[in-house]
Scaffold this motif. Structure first.
Motif, mmCIF file in Angstrom:
data_model
loop_
_atom_site.group_PDB
_atom_site.id
_atom_site.type_symbol
_atom_site.label_atom_id
_atom_site.label_comp_id
_atom_site.label_asym_id
_atom_site.label_seq_id
_atom_site.Cartn_x
_atom_site.Cartn_y
_atom_site.Cartn_z
ATOM 1 N N ARG A 1 2.121 -12.991 -3.047
ATOM 2 C CA ARG A 1 1.788 -11.749 -3.743
ATOM 3 C C ARG A 1 2.852 -10.707 -3.462
ATOM 4 N NH1 ARG A 1 -2.427 -12.664 -0.571
ATOM 5 N NH2 ARG A 1 -4.135 -13.896 -1.446
ATOM 6 N N GLY A 2 3.148 -9.891 -4.488
ATOM 7 C CA GLY A 2 4.143 -8.836 -4.321
ATOM 8 C C GLY A 2 3.894 -7.721 -5.313
ATOM 9 N N THR A 3 4.962 -7.083 -5.762
ATOM 10 C CA THR A 3 4.837 -5.992 -6.736
ATOM 11 C C THR A 3 4.106 -6.483 -7.980
ATOM 12 O OG1 THR A 3 6.979 -5.138 -6.023
ATOM 13 C CG2 THR A 3 6.129 -4.290 -8.090
ATOM 14 N N ALA A 4 3.126 -5.713 -8.442
ATOM 15 C CA ALA A 4 2.422 -6.069 -9.678
ATOM 16 C C ALA A 4 3.303 -5.696 -10.870
ATOM 17 C CB ALA A 4 1.088 -5.336 -9.753
ATOM 18 N N ILE A 5 3.605 -6.667 -11.715
ATOM 19 C CA ILE A 5 4.353 -6.400 -12.948
ATOM 20 C C ILE A 5 3.342 -6.484 -14.086
ATOM 21 C CG2 ILE A 5 6.353 -7.044 -14.367
ATOM 22 C CD1 ILE A 5 7.218 -6.584 -11.481
ATOM 23 N N VAL A 6 3.109 -5.356 -14.754
ATOM 24 C CA VAL A 6 2.093 -5.262 -15.796
ATOM 25 C C VAL A 6 0.782 -5.902 -15.309
ATOM 26 C CG1 VAL A 6 1.692 -5.448 -18.299
ATOM 27 C CG2 VAL A 6 4.029 -5.530 -17.452
ATOM 28 N N GLY A 7 0.366 -5.515 -14.098
ATOM 29 C CA GLY A 7 -0.919 -5.951 -13.571
ATOM 30 C C GLY A 7 -0.937 -7.330 -12.940
ATOM 31 N N ASP A 8 0.192 -8.032 -12.923
ATOM 32 C CA ASP A 8 0.238 -9.393 -12.365
ATOM 33 C C ASP A 8 1.068 -9.368 -11.080
ATOM 34 O OD1 ASP A 8 0.638 -12.040 -11.743
ATOM 35 O OD2 ASP A 8 1.406 -12.628 -13.723
ATOM 36 N N GLY B 1 14.982 -20.781 -2.958
ATOM 37 C CA GLY B 1 14.657 -19.985 -1.776
ATOM 38 C C GLY B 1 14.492 -18.500 -2.081
ATOM 39 N N CYS B 2 14.083 -18.175 -3.308
ATOM 40 C CA CYS B 2 13.887 -16.770 -3.681
ATOM 41 C C CYS B 2 12.664 -16.678 -4.592
ATOM 42 C CB CYS B 2 15.153 -16.233 -4.348
ATOM 43 S SG CYS B 2 15.809 -17.303 -5.648
ATOM 44 N N TYR B 3 12.251 -15.455 -4.915
ATOM 45 C CA TYR B 3 10.953 -15.225 -5.564
ATOM 46 C C TYR B 3 11.108 -14.655 -6.977
ATOM 47 C CZ TYR B 3 9.420 -15.775 -0.750
ATOM 48 O OH TYR B 3 9.196 -16.266 0.501
ATOM 49 N N VAL B 4 10.324 -15.216 -7.910
ATOM 50 C CA VAL B 4 10.334 -14.779 -9.310
ATOM 51 C C VAL B 4 8.925 -14.281 -9.649
ATOM 52 C CG1 VAL B 4 10.629 -15.530 -11.713
ATOM 53 C CG2 VAL B 4 12.063 -16.525 -9.918
ATOM 54 N N ALA B 5 8.843 -13.144 -10.343
ATOM 55 C CA ALA B 5 7.533 -12.639 -10.767
ATOM 56 C C ALA B 5 6.936 -13.602 -11.788
ATOM 57 C CB ALA B 5 7.685 -11.252 -11.383
ATOM 58 N N ALA C 1 11.615 -3.042 -22.141
ATOM 59 C CA ALA C 1 10.457 -3.425 -22.954
ATOM 60 C C ALA C 1 9.766 -4.677 -22.406
ATOM 61 C CB ALA C 1 10.882 -3.649 -24.395
ATOM 62 N N ASN C 2 10.518 -5.550 -21.702
ATOM 63 C CA ASN C 2 9.912 -6.773 -21.187
ATOM 64 C C ASN C 2 9.013 -6.521 -19.986
ATOM 65 O OD1 ASN C 2 11.235 -8.226 -23.089
ATOM 66 N ND2 ASN C 2 12.923 -8.823 -21.740
ATOM 67 N N HIS C 3 9.073 -5.312 -19.415
ATOM 68 C CA HIS C 3 8.283 -5.030 -18.225
ATOM 69 C C HIS C 3 7.341 -3.864 -18.417
ATOM 70 C CE1 HIS C 3 11.456 -7.617 -16.661
ATOM 71 N NE2 HIS C 3 10.453 -8.105 -15.971
ATOM 72 N N LEU C 4 6.998 -3.618 -19.683
ATOM 73 C CA LEU C 4 6.006 -2.597 -19.980
ATOM 74 C C LEU C 4 4.869 -3.296 -20.696
ATOM 75 C CD1 LEU C 4 8.258 0.205 -21.469
ATOM 76 C CD2 LEU C 4 7.228 0.171 -19.218
ATOM 77 N N PRO C 5 3.638 -2.774 -20.564
ATOM 78 C CA PRO C 5 2.568 -3.327 -21.388
ATOM 79 C C PRO C 5 2.996 -3.170 -22.847
ATOM 80 C CG PRO C 5 1.755 -1.635 -19.874
ATOM 81 C CD PRO C 5 3.244 -1.632 -19.774
ATOM 82 N N PRO C 6 2.706 -4.146 -23.721
ATOM 83 C CA PRO C 6 3.210 -4.109 -25.084
ATOM 84 C C PRO C 6 2.969 -2.776 -25.798
ATOM 85 C CG PRO C 6 2.011 -6.138 -24.678
ATOM 86 C CD PRO C 6 1.878 -5.309 -23.438
#
Ligand SMILES: *[C@@H]1O[C@H](CO)[C@@H](O)[C@H](O)[C@H]1NC(C)=O
Ligand SMILES: *[C@@H]1O[C@H](CO)[C@@H](O)[C@H](O)[C@H]1NC(C)=O
Ligand SMILES: *[C@@H]1O[C@H](CO)[C@@H](O)[C@H](O)[C@H]1NC(C)=O
Ligand SMILES: *[C@@H]1O[C@H](CO)[C@@H](O)[C@H](O)[C@H]1NC(C)=O
Length: 329
Positions: free
Chosen positions: A70-77, A86-90, A206-211
């Motif tokens: 779990r980490g930063t919520a991107i559009v609630g996820d 060895g790295c993290y993707v939302a 635009a890819n990281h905002l609610p539509p």
């Protein structure tokens, strides 16, 4: 007979069909699940927006996810996947998985949720665009006026060159500013104070905002607290981005206290002098530029036309505090 053959085919195919439907080509507790980037995205050293990057994935790149955290919520996820790299993707940035990562993959462990950042304080000398990636075509996340205090968290030397300086710094507002716009830079002082940001893909706001909250250039009344209107930009690969250096093309060029012929002349630039510009003002059909001396020169006094398509200079009004405008309904 035709009918029973069809049925037989259906039953033979059923395990395959159901595996497609439920996304479990492999049984639960996989050692990995192959995921695909839905947008250009960053694979980070920790699962938070401000963490530095290890890998830049492009649209449709695939990677093997080995555990979730779990980490930063991107559009609630707030679910993030650890790549084999060895790295993290939302998870938000990946093509939707029909299963449930939290039951099909192991948890990466509590330690994986920690955020590790280097921090340094700085102050902006000039009006500054804070952009989602360190280049001219990137969306502007915030227009910051001069004397704004910012907290820097990493640096890159892969940004757009501003006058003569390719360094950009990421702020804790999760956007990048050009080093040239700071009073003094921690990079000039000591590069080791901050982490390098790592590889940075081309990102879009635009890819990281609610539509429904995506900024639209057609929207005449953007909702309050939305991103300011995005400045017009030219696709020309050599387009200079501000701070822009131009050259005086008249015998002398008065720099005035405001953008009007009747305003007080604060200083005078000479023929062929190099002047750096911050932003544009239009007044009754005439274009003016605010220089890094915080006074205004008529654009006709320069060899170049800083208001033209070749330049991508923001309007000075973008940097004004909306509270000060007094144009509330
Ligand atoms: C899956 O893994 C979890 C912990 O990693 C374990 O508790 C669980 O028993 C495993 N389930 C199966 C079906 O192997
Ligand atoms: C995922 O892991 C499998 C098995 O090790 C490997 O064959 C495959 O190439 C990996 N995929 C990616 C995108 O790394
Ligand atoms: C702007 O600065 C760069 C780097 O110092 C220089 O090469 C270029 O000629 C300057 N452009 C103008 C119009 O003065
Ligand atoms: C605007 O410009 C026109 C001609 O260019 C001039 O006649 C007019 O007086 C100007 N208006 C103001 C408010 O300066």
């Amino acid at each position: 007979m035709g009918r029973s053959t069809t049925l037989l085919r259906f039953w033979l195919l059923l395990p395959y069909v159901s595996s497609l439907l439920f996304g479990r080509v492999h049984a639960a507790n996989e050692s990995y699940i192959t995921a695909q980037a839905e947008y250009n995205t960053e694979c980070k050293t920790c699962p938070h927006s401000l963490c530095t990057n290890k890998v830049a994935y492009e649209y449709e790149d695939v990677f093997n996810a080995t555990c979730w955290t779990r980490g930063t919520a991107i559009v609630g996820d707030n679910l993030w996947l650890k790549s084999e790299a060895g790295c993290y993707v939302a998870e938000y940035d990946t093509v939707e998985y029909t299963g449930d990562y939290t039951s099909d993959l192991p948890y990466c462990g509590r330690a994986s949720e920690k955020q590790h950042l280097t921090l340094a304080d700085a102050t902006l000398a000039y009006k500054t665009e804070c952009s989602v990636c360190p280049s001219i075509n990137c969306d502007v996340a915030a227009y910051l006026p001069e004397d704004t205090d910012v907290t820097l968290t990493c640096w890159t030397d892969q940004g757009q060159v501003i006058i003569d300086d390719p360094y950009w710094l990421k702020t804790t507002n999760n956007c990048y500013i050009a080093e040239k716009n700071l009073y003094s830079s921690p990079i000039a002082a000591d590069k080791s104070r901050l982490d390098p940001c790592g590889p940075i893909p081309f990102l879009e706001l635009a890819n990281h905002l609610p539509p429904e909250a995506s900024p639209s250039p057609e929207d005449p009344n953007p909702p309050e607290n939305s991103t300011p209107e995005i400045a017009p930009r030219s696709p020309h690969p050599l387009t200079p981005t501000y701070l822009i250096n131009v050259t005086v093309g008249t015998e002398y060029a008065p720099c005035r206290s405001c953008a009007r012929e009747t305003c007080r002349e604060e200083r005078t630039y000479e023929f062929n002098q190099e002047v750096w510009l911050q932003c544009l003002v239009e007044n009754n059909g005439t274009w003016w530029s605010e220089t890094t001396d915080f006074c205004y020169v008529a654009n006709k006094d320069f060899w170049e036309s800083p208001e033209g398509d070749y330049y991508r200079n923001p309007l000075c009004e973008y940097f004004e505090d909306p509270e000060d405008e007094g144009d509330d309904d």
